[in-house]
Design an enzyme around this catalytic site. Structure first.
Site, PDB file in Angstrom:
ATOM      1  N   ASN A 157       0.867  -1.228   0.032  1.00  0.00           N
ATOM      2  CA  ASN A 157       0.035  -0.110  -0.088  1.00  0.00           C
ATOM      3  C   ASN A 157       0.739   1.207   0.003  1.00  0.00           C
ATOM      4  OD1 ASN A 157      -2.902  -0.869   0.562  1.00  0.00           O
ATOM      5  ND2 ASN A 157      -1.787  -2.076   1.776  1.00  0.00           N
ATOM      6  N   GLU A 158       1.175   1.634  -1.141  1.00  0.00           N
ATOM      7  CA  GLU A 158       2.003   2.880  -1.457  1.00  0.00           C
ATOM      8  C   GLU A 158       1.434   4.115  -0.917  1.00  0.00           C
ATOM      9  OE1 GLU A 158       5.070   2.289  -1.738  1.00  0.00           O
ATOM     10  OE2 GLU A 158       5.446   0.900  -3.472  1.00  0.00           O
ATOM     11  N   PRO A 159       2.350   4.959  -1.061  1.00  0.00           N
ATOM     12  CA  PRO A 159       1.740   6.683  -0.809  1.00  0.00           C
ATOM     13  C   PRO A 159       0.731   6.859  -1.493  1.00  0.00           C
ATOM     14  CG  PRO A 159       4.153   6.881  -0.375  1.00  0.00           C
ATOM     15  CD  PRO A 159       3.686   5.352  -0.998  1.00  0.00           C
ATOM     16  N   SER A 164      -2.557   5.444  -0.967  1.00  0.00           N
ATOM     17  CA  SER A 164      -3.433   4.355  -0.694  1.00  0.00           C
ATOM     18  C   SER A 164      -4.557   5.132   0.147  1.00  0.00           C
ATOM     19  CB  SER A 164      -2.828   3.048  -0.194  1.00  0.00           C
ATOM     20  OG  SER A 164      -1.743   2.548  -1.039  1.00  0.00           O
ATOM     21  N   THR A 216      10.491   2.043  -3.815  1.00  0.00           N
ATOM     22  CA  THR A 216      10.050   0.582  -3.462  1.00  0.00           C
ATOM     23  C   THR A 216      10.723  -0.338  -4.416  1.00  0.00           C
ATOM     24  OG1 THR A 216       8.012   1.247  -2.501  1.00  0.00           O
ATOM     25  CG2 THR A 216       8.473  -1.237  -3.086  1.00  0.00           C
TER      26      THR A 216
END
Length: 533
Positions: free
Chosen positions: A152-154, A156, A171
């Site tokens: 869940n990346e920035p 999300s 990432t």
């Protein structure tokens, strides 16, 4: 209150991992006693490895059974074959599932082989399977440098479910060493959503080492933000962060404890606080006032150790005495206030360099100054660093060697055959596949010539340049062996041979491959043993 969720700090990663493993084992046994399944959400990466190792140990030595355990992994790269070395299927099998009695039908990992049009339905069914089992009893998490949990990346959403996501560039960069380069890292992944994670009855986020300290501070003390998805965990009533001292070092109670409590003011803490205050108010140390102290949580220090003028003078002098243009000591000078002793005027110094460039990168100026000031300086390159050379450079150097050999009228037939074998190997090479011994040798030679060139530039004679090739490193893989007796023995032998007055350890403990801290610990172990003899 600075910390917005529960945090437990352990002395080190091993102690923390054992504690988490103990909680998982207790949950499994409790569910067994009730005749119910234990539904676990599991994570991958370096962080949980020791937790899984302890669970395997308890299975083998204490009879911990996984027969009633159902697992759901957080994520998987997409696309990804389950038998690929980078696959989370491979990771979980190697670190846990192949060593315990879990029913493989109870293991659920996102499928990286699905056709793109089938992914959405798979994600919905993944959520459904968790719900039909009554939800996750416990979710284990790590945290990435972007603050991601799972993938869940920035950006999300806090109510997001299992889905296909695009990976952040940072990432992918962090994963590049596992894939033999960022270009080989998948751009997408299937991940449980933050909303899915929130539904777990208990959530444990683990983080180890100072590399994670900045993002841990943001997650624990920062404002809720989509830029740092882990901050959403502050909304949960059943989450706990489990940290080692390194990962917790950025939290206010450890980093600037005077802001949250009365302190026991020893010299180390006073020095840290005054330097911090100087930076905070943007003033020289000698111009700090009692008002500055009082307005920044340091009134206790001013009252107990003041007046502040005396504190400022003392710390200024301490800082000043760490600064020198004579890293080997200034001959004939009064050394009572200097960081290095004056005698002997000409010292034997050794610089340990984890890779064949860390000496120059970490302390090139000091290195050159030691030589220029007449000291007998040695450099020891602890590893070959051969995994950091591009395949194209290998071909270029071998081509040069063939041309040179032929220009001298010598037969280069054997070398040409080796060259062709190298090209065939590279054409079929998979990401992170171990190089052939010949390729590894050439890569090591390239790093060796670079290191010699740098050391010569600094002024060292060739006799003072040492290549240790410590065995723990020479695996041909990113993942290295554990440190062995031979690594320490070789270092002791070199120290006994040189008998240095000074030992410098170049490097950076935040090195992503972990080689620098391993090399430093080898030096410490060797010095400790020599001290005892």
């Amino acid at each position: 209150r600075y910390e917005k969720l529960p945090v437990t700090v352990y002395a080190d990663q091993q102690t923390a991992s054992l504690a988490v493993a103990g909680r998982i084992a207790a949950l499994i046994r409790s569910k067994q006693a009730q005749g119910k399944p234990a539904v676990l959400g599991l994570a991958t990466g370096v962080t949980p490895i020791r937790v899984y190792a302890e669970l395997v140990r308890q299975h083998r030595e204490e009879g911990l059974s996984f027969a009633n355990v159902v697992t759901f992994n957080l994520d998987e790269y997409y696309p990804m074959q389950p038998d690929a070395v980078q696959s989370y299927v491979t990771f979980m099998n190697e670190n846990l599932f192949d060593h315990v009695d879990i029913d493989k039908a109870n293991v659920h990992i996102p499928d990286g082989t699905l056709a793109l049009e089938d992914v959405a339905a798979f994600c919905l069914n993944y959520e459904k399977q968790i719900e039909e089992l009554g939800g996750l009893d416990l979710q284990i998490l790590g945290i990435g440098r972007t603050g991601h949990i799972g993938f869940n990346e920035p950006g999300s959403a806090p109510n997001s479910g299992t889905r296909l996501v695009t990976l952040d560039d940072l990432t992918r960069s962090d994963a590049s060493r596992d894939f033999g380069g960022k270009e080989n890292v998948p751009t997408k992944a299937i991940t449980m959503g933050i909303g899915t994670i929130f539904k777990a009855r208990e959530i444990i986020l683990m983080a180890w080492s100072g590399k994670k300290a900045p993002i841990i501070r943001k997650a624990v003390e920062g404002e809720l933000s989509g830029d740092v998805p882990a901050t959403y965990l502050q909304l949960s009533d059943h989450v706990e962060f489990v940290l080692d001292e390194g990962a917790a070092a950025g939290l206010t109670r450890f980093d600037t404890p005077w802001l949250v409590k009365d302190c026991v003011w020893d010299n180390t803490l006073i020095k840290k606080a005054v330097i911090w205050l100087s930076a905070e108010v943007n003033k020289p140390i000698l111009k700090l006032t009692e008002e500055d102290y009082n307005n920044h949580g340091m009134a206790q220090l001013a009252v107990e150790q003041g007046p502040v003028y005396n504190i400022n003078i003392d710390i200024f002098n301490q800082v000043q005495h760490t600064i020198t243009g004579w890293p080997g000591g200034k001959p004939g000078a009064d050394d009572s206030q200097r960081p290095e002793r004056a005698e002997p005027a000409r010292k034997r110094s050794i610089v340990f360099s984890p890779h064949p460039d860390d000496d120059v990168i970490s302390m090139g100026g000091t290195f050159i100054r030691l030589v220029d000031q007449g000291h007998d300086v040695h450099v020891a390159y602890q590893t070959s660093g051969n995994t950091a050379v591009w395949d194209d450079d290998v071909l270029r150097f071998v081509e040069f060697a063939i041309d040179f050999k032929e220009s001298e009228g010598e037969d280069a037939g054997v070398m040409r055959q080796t060259y062709e074998d190298m090209r065939k190997f590279m054409a079929a090479k998979q990401p992170n596949q171990i190089d052939s011994q010949e390729i590894r040798n050439v890569k090591g030679f390239i790093r060796k010539t670079e290191a010699i060139s740098g050391a010569r530039f600094a002024g060292l004679p060739d006799s003072n340049i040492h290549f240790q090739a410590l065995p723990f490193y020479e695996t041909g893989k990113i993942k290295k062996n554990t440190v062995g007796e031979e690594d320490i023995k070789l270092t002791m032998e070199l120290l006994q041979k040189i008998k240095p007055h000074q030992v410098f350890a170049a490097g950076d403990f935040a090195d992503p491959n972990g080689t620098h801290i391993v090399c430093f610990n080898i030096i410490l172990a060797a010095l400790t043993r020599l001290k005892e003899t």
